[in-house]
Write a protein that holds these residues in place. Sequence first.
Motif, PDB file in Angstrom:
ATOM      1  N   HIS A  65     -38.760 -29.598 -19.476  1.00 15.48           N
ATOM      2  CA  HIS A  65     -38.246 -28.527 -18.605  1.00 15.48           C
ATOM      3  C   HIS A  65     -37.248 -27.619 -19.344  1.00 15.48           C
ATOM      4  CE1 HIS A  65     -40.011 -30.823 -15.343  1.00 15.48           C
ATOM      5  NE2 HIS A  65     -39.522 -30.014 -14.426  1.00 15.48           N
ATOM      6  N   HIS A 101     -46.341 -34.723 -16.571  1.00 18.29           N
ATOM      7  CA  HIS A 101     -47.484 -35.189 -15.762  1.00 18.29           C
ATOM      8  C   HIS A 101     -48.797 -35.125 -16.545  1.00 18.29           C
ATOM      9  CE1 HIS A 101     -44.483 -35.179 -12.762  1.00 18.29           C
ATOM     10  NE2 HIS A 101     -44.364 -33.878 -12.752  1.00 18.29           N
ATOM     11  N   ASP A 119     -39.622 -36.576 -10.519  1.00 21.57           N
ATOM     12  CA  ASP A 119     -40.187 -35.242 -10.403  1.00 21.57           C
ATOM     13  C   ASP A 119     -41.208 -35.284  -9.270  1.00 21.57           C
ATOM     14  OD1 ASP A 119     -40.446 -32.552 -12.248  1.00 21.57           O
ATOM     15  OD2 ASP A 119     -42.219 -32.990 -11.034  1.00 21.57           O
ATOM     16  N   HIS A 121     -43.873 -33.829  -8.686  1.00 20.89           N
ATOM     17  CA  HIS A 121     -45.309 -33.771  -8.985  1.00 20.89           C
ATOM     18  C   HIS A 121     -45.848 -35.023  -9.669  1.00 20.89           C
ATOM     19  CE1 HIS A 121     -44.518 -29.518  -8.026  1.00 20.89           C
ATOM     20  NE2 HIS A 121     -45.628 -29.743  -7.337  1.00 20.89           N
ATOM     21  N   SER A 296     -48.622 -24.923 -16.466  1.00 25.50           N
ATOM     22  CA  SER A 296     -47.893 -25.799 -15.537  1.00 25.50           C
ATOM     23  C   SER A 296     -48.628 -27.115 -15.351  1.00 25.50           C
ATOM     24  CB  SER A 296     -47.645 -25.156 -14.171  1.00 25.50           C
ATOM     25  OG  SER A 296     -48.688 -25.463 -13.271  1.00 25.50           O
ATOM     26  N   CYS A 297     -47.941 -28.087 -14.721  1.00 19.68           N
ATOM     27  CA  CYS A 297     -48.543 -29.410 -14.567  1.00 19.68           C
ATOM     28  C   CYS A 297     -49.752 -29.382 -13.643  1.00 19.68           C
ATOM     29  CB  CYS A 297     -47.501 -30.407 -14.065  1.00 19.68           C
ATOM     30  SG  CYS A 297     -46.728 -29.942 -12.512  1.00 19.68           S
ATOM     31  N   CYS A 357     -42.882 -26.661 -19.153  1.00 19.28           N
ATOM     32  CA  CYS A 357     -42.961 -26.056 -17.809  1.00 19.28           C
ATOM     33  C   CYS A 357     -42.789 -24.537 -17.871  1.00 19.28           C
ATOM     34  CB  CYS A 357     -41.865 -26.623 -16.921  1.00 19.28           C
ATOM     35  SG  CYS A 357     -41.923 -28.406 -16.786  1.00 19.28           S
ATOM     36  N   CYS A 360     -42.827 -21.680 -14.923  1.00 24.85           N
ATOM     37  CA  CYS A 360     -42.940 -22.331 -13.617  1.00 24.85           C
ATOM     38  C   CYS A 360     -41.578 -22.604 -13.007  1.00 24.85           C
ATOM     39  CB  CYS A 360     -43.737 -23.626 -13.761  1.00 24.85           C
ATOM     40  SG  CYS A 360     -43.885 -24.529 -12.240  1.00 24.85           S
ATOM     41  N   ILE A 361     -40.608 -22.896 -13.871  1.00 30.66           N
ATOM     42  CA  ILE A 361     -39.277 -23.221 -13.350  1.00 30.66           C
ATOM     43  C   ILE A 361     -38.262 -22.126 -13.740  1.00 30.66           C
ATOM     44  CG2 ILE A 361     -38.754 -24.826 -15.266  1.00 30.66           C
ATOM     45  CD1 ILE A 361     -37.813 -25.168 -11.540  1.00 30.66           C
ATOM     46  N   ASN A 378     -47.840 -24.289  -8.961  1.00 28.91           N
ATOM     47  CA  ASN A 378     -47.928 -24.935  -7.650  1.00 28.91           C
ATOM     48  C   ASN A 378     -46.900 -24.432  -6.630  1.00 28.91           C
ATOM     49  OD1 ASN A 378     -45.614 -26.207  -8.680  1.00 28.91           O
ATOM     50  ND2 ASN A 378     -46.838 -27.891  -9.499  1.00 28.91           N
ATOM     51  N   ARG A 384     -37.838 -18.345  -7.256  1.00 29.06           N
ATOM     52  CA  ARG A 384     -38.032 -19.437  -8.216  1.00 29.06           C
ATOM     53  C   ARG A 384     -38.421 -18.934  -9.609  1.00 29.06           C
ATOM     54  NH1 ARG A 384     -39.814 -25.226  -8.421  1.00 29.06           N
ATOM     55  NH2 ARG A 384     -41.461 -25.347  -9.960  1.00 29.06           N
TER      56      ARG A 384
END
Length: 643
Positions: A65, A101, A119, A121, A296-297, A357, A360-361, A378, A384
Amino acid sequence: MGYTLVQKIIKDHLVDGEMAPGNEIGLKIDQTLTQDATGTMAYLEFEAMGIDRVKTERSVAYIDHNTLQSGFENADDHKYIQTVAAKHGIYFSKPGNGICHQVHLERFGKPGKTLVGSDSHTPTGGGLGMLAMGAGGLDVAVAMGGGAYYINMPRIVNIELTGKLSPWVSAKDIILEVLRRLTVKGGVGKVIEYTGDGVASLSIPERATIANMGAELGATSSIFPSDEVTRAFLKAQGREEDFMPLVPDADAVYDEHDTIDLSALRPLAACPHSPDNVHPVSELSHVKVDQVCIGSCTNSSLADMLKVAAILKGKTIHPDVSVSISPGSKQVFRMLADCGALSDLIAAGARVLECTCGPCIGMGFSPSSKGVSVRTFNRNFEGRSGTADAQVYLVGPETAAACALTGYLTDPSTLGQAPEITLPENFLIDDRMVLPPCTPEEAREAQVVRGPNIKPVPVGGPLSQSLCADVLLKVGDNITTDHIMPAGAKVLPYRSNIPHLSQFCFYQVDPEFSSRAKQAGKGMIVAGANYGQGSSREHAALVPLYLGIRAVLAVSFARIHNANLINAGILPLTFANPEDYDRIAENNALSIDGLEDITSGKTEFILTNLTKGIQIPLVLDCSERQRRILQAGGLLGYTKNQK
Ligand code: MIC
Ligand code: SF4
């Protein structure tokens, strides 16, 4: 009566409680995972428990992350996690090895096992037939120490998949369809089990995409059977010995049942700002796109990347669109490079990021003001992405690639013939970036390195008999942990520094919240339904605790956040009558009495709204164990008392 998939795994791992729906049950945990944004806190908590070595079959600490490293903080945290992992028997996946993941699926997941990860996910592992669950760091720390992981015995929803996906339609469209039907609250207290003849046509990464985004339903987990496709995947990963078949009994009984005909699905998109705001892509063709992010995951497997590369091959990305590609793991990245697909992506004009990530984050790649970003991710919660007014759409890889070429939200089936991709029989196996822990002998001498960014974990005090405090904030429905404790490049480096982090608490909702709370010294929060949905970050409980929040009164809570509040020693109370939400306003002075009875099993407590002179019944819906945790002021104090 036979067992469902999840009942079989629960039965094999049950160490406390009975398997009756709604009952709290304790499960033995075989594997754990952490990532760096929640890992620092989880390992500080593990250290505070004073256990030398993890008691699980496999625990892995991933760095994926916080890899921007715009100051010393992230690198210091990485060093702390690497050294604390080595000392306590935990495998360490170096930054650059991939998203937790994806790597866990490739290298460590095993059918029939339990996995708990810090996490939300973590259920991605359900693609392999594991019971994989997201949890707060403290629950993961307890599981690493050999303690049970507690959940409420879930209701089990059977989603039967029939038929076969049409060209241009992907696994992402299946889970978007499930989200459209069930909504972001629809999975709370449930596990989703996928069965039906459509399952056999889905690869493990496709099943993992679906299980991954079950988190957005609020579900405890999602799971697929373990079949010949699972065996082939594990074999391709050089670990066929990890395979075990797992199917539900023919007479298994489910609490709910639904069917999805895969052949009827069309490409879908979750529109701003919620993963359940799902519409057909074909109805969105007027939306002009500024940015496309692939990875992303949820969608970063080799197959996902190869599909995108095949669509972009020999073409040029639209002049107004910026495209990021983040492969899910070093394995995916290298295989993409070795087969030449990486070159096709670069040639088309994609910006290739490391396998983390990333966007995504909100770790870079934030969209422009009011920018439209189309992502294979997701979550599309407001803000975000790092840009408060960005409009984020969630789609499958084929749709994302189509948007990259046309500059508009585009149903990929309008591009003509879908590309065929072939996956290699064997994957490239190279685990050199996963460092094994020290031996127990070496561990005695091993030093844990702590940088100056690492500050002590806040610990709640024992519960008092009554609670008198003002409402410091009132919020509506579906408040996410991204609202409570935002992430992003500016904030994430302080995940191990709660005092510093506290200034960002709720800042996109109410920038004054943190200073108001610090001034008041104590307070309560009032919220609508599904409070705390989204991530597992326990910081969304620890930071409010640090700011003096003693209770949250909500219409309902999301599962992981509810557990995190209790673990932090904050009372999660629900309204006996949801309309009472309207009878409390911000700044009202409240008092709750009778808290000395909390361990007696009393469920109803009377709240007096001193400002309005009215009384409101509240419900404390938690297990006996959780009552004792609250009484002790949180799980850390409770665990220590038990030793
Ligand atoms: C997320 O997707 O929100 C995260 C970042 O992965 C979180 C964990 C965190 O906040 O560190 C999650 O999903 O649990
Ligand atoms: Fe990372 Fe995004 Fe997956 Fe969370 S949802 S683990 S931030 S890739």
